[in-house]
Design a protein around this motif. Structure first.
Motif, PDB file in Angstrom:
ATOM      1  N   LEU A  25     -34.389 -18.131 -73.987  1.00 16.49           N
ATOM      2  CA  LEU A  25     -32.967 -18.310 -73.658  1.00 16.49           C
ATOM      3  C   LEU A  25     -32.600 -17.482 -72.424  1.00 16.49           C
ATOM      4  O   LEU A  25     -31.969 -17.977 -71.486  1.00 16.49           O
ATOM      5  N   LEU A  29     -31.515 -18.696 -68.455  1.00 16.01           N
ATOM      6  CA  LEU A  29     -30.269 -18.247 -67.824  1.00 16.01           C
ATOM      7  C   LEU A  29     -30.520 -17.239 -66.702  1.00 16.01           C
ATOM      8  O   LEU A  29     -29.579 -16.645 -66.174  1.00 16.01           O
ATOM      9  N   ARG A  53     -29.998 -27.083 -76.253  1.00 16.55           N
ATOM     10  CA  ARG A  53     -30.036 -26.984 -74.784  1.00 16.55           C
ATOM     11  C   ARG A  53     -28.717 -27.449 -74.156  1.00 16.55           C
ATOM     12  O   ARG A  53     -28.297 -26.937 -73.126  1.00 16.55           O
ATOM     13  N   VAL A  56     -26.604 -24.492 -74.052  1.00 21.45           N
ATOM     14  CA  VAL A  56     -27.094 -23.545 -73.044  1.00 21.45           C
ATOM     15  C   VAL A  56     -26.633 -23.999 -71.648  1.00 21.45           C
ATOM     16  O   VAL A  56     -26.261 -23.187 -70.800  1.00 21.45           O
ATOM     17  N   GLU A  57     -26.633 -25.313 -71.453  1.00 20.90           N
ATOM     18  CA  GLU A  57     -26.231 -25.854 -70.151  1.00 20.90           C
ATOM     19  C   GLU A  57     -24.782 -25.515 -69.792  1.00 20.90           C
ATOM     20  O   GLU A  57     -24.394 -25.576 -68.635  1.00 20.90           O
ATOM     21  N   LEU A  69     -22.912 -17.367 -74.397  1.00 19.53           N
ATOM     22  CA  LEU A  69     -24.160 -16.654 -74.675  1.00 19.53           C
ATOM     23  C   LEU A  69     -23.946 -15.575 -75.742  1.00 19.53           C
ATOM     24  O   LEU A  69     -24.729 -15.434 -76.681  1.00 19.53           O
TER      25      LEU A  69
END
Ligand code: SF4
Length: 337
Positions: A25, A29, A53, A56-57, A69
């Motif tokens: 992760l 980033l 994901r 995360v994007e 996050l």
């Protein structure tokens, strides 16, 4: 980051390709691995990292304080002991009547069909809940049906977490059909964070599954920050509201993430863009491992007063606390019951 790739990928694939390694992760980033000390890794062993994901994007590259996050990255402070923070802060084990069943409120009945979630939120009040010992099997339906029939005051069933939208449409459909067959049940509520973290969960099949039901269907999503609701996510949610599904949002007030009236006002504005009604703003449930997200009560009151002045009433979520054993959630600081 842009999430165009994830708009093309079906939700099942996305669910099977979660990020579960904290180092991966951080690498995605472009962040240093040094923020993960051995205590944070221990926290990750106790409550694993899980994040799609597509979520995360939505995070900012190279920002260690990104509010999305911080909701998912294991933190060394989770391992600190605090006498007020316990493993079952809402006394749910006492309300656990049958496998998968929680009857906490008079007319509402919670059914937990899976212990799995698409994302692990570090502040989750059910992070210690013994799901595996407590899931209904297919042949538990007669007992659940009998319980419902013996309690005619129950008119609403809530599919809750784990996250019911991690189930296949086939399994979900089976349970919806069962509940739809009981005249006593008027409302089916689905509590899910999946539409926020994997917006493609709202696909053609899912929309069709909810269509033409005798039950009134309500979706309650969980979003804590406007950055979770990009244009694509809002469009996906609108697919459901376009077919008459009501969607509400519940958020949790989290220190360092959304404990600011302007951030919460922006969240409400984004929800409106998605046709979603801000419903609850929960103060943190005092679950073991989440104490670093807790906000001072005076600060909470100040934030909420300011929020009332920033937004029209229809965009202000009710500020509530859940207290074990109470017959409803407790409104705080001028929130109407
Ligand atoms: S999705 Fe909901 S139930 Fe699952 S970890 Fe997050 S807050 Fe908890």
């Amino acid at each position: 980051m842009t999430n165009y790739l994830f708009q093309e990928q079906n939700w099942q694939t996305q669910l099977s390709q979660l990020v579960t390694d904290p180092y991966q992760l951080l690498e995605l980033l472009q962040l240093s691995p040094s923020s993960l000390n051995s205590t944070a890794l221990l926290a990750a062993q106790q409550f694993k990292l899980r994040v799609p994901r597509a979520f995360v994007e939505k995070m900012q590259i190279a920002n260690p304080l990104d509010p999305l996050l911080l909701q998912v990255l294991p933190h060394h402070l989770e391992m600190q002991e605090h006498p007020d923070f316990v493993s079952d802060p809402l006394g749910e084990e006492a309300a656990n009547q049958l496998p998968g069943v929680l009857h906490k409120y008079r007319s509402r009945f919670l059914l937990t069909l899976t212990g799995a979630c698409a994302v692990h939120c570090r502040y989750c009040f059910r992070r210690h809940f013994p799901y595996q010992e407590n899931l209904p099997k297919q042949d538990d339906w007669p007992d659940i049906r009998d319980y419902l029939l013996a309690h005619p005051e129950i008119n609403e069933v809530i599919l809750s977490g784990g996250d019911p939208l991690t189930l296949s449409d086939r399994k979900l459909g089976l349970w919806i059909d069962r509940l739809d067959s009981l005249k006593q049940i008027k409302v089916l509520r689905i509590h899910s964070r999946v539409p926020v973290v994997i917006p493609n969960r709202i696909d053609e099949h899912f929309c069709a599954l909810l269509k033409n039901r005798g039950l009134k269907i309500i979706l309650v999503i969980h979003s804590n920050h406007a950055a979770e609701l990009d244009d694509y996510t809002c469009q996906q949610l609108q697919r459901l509201t376009a077919q008459g599904i009501w969607i509400f949002n519940q958020a949790v007030l989290l220190k360092g993430i959304n404990d600011n009236a302007n951030i919460l006002a922006e969240l409400s504005q984004r929800l409106m863009a998605a046709n979603v009604i801000p419903y609850y703003l929960h103060v943190l449930d005092k679950v073991k491992g989440a104490q670093h997200f807790d906000t001072d009560p005076q600060h909470v009151e100040n934030i909420y007063s300011e929020l009332l002045s920033l937004l029209p009433g229809y965009l202000v979520p009710k500020l509530v606390r859940e207290i074990a054993g109470e017959p409803n959630k407790t409104p705080l600081y001028g929130a109407s019951p």
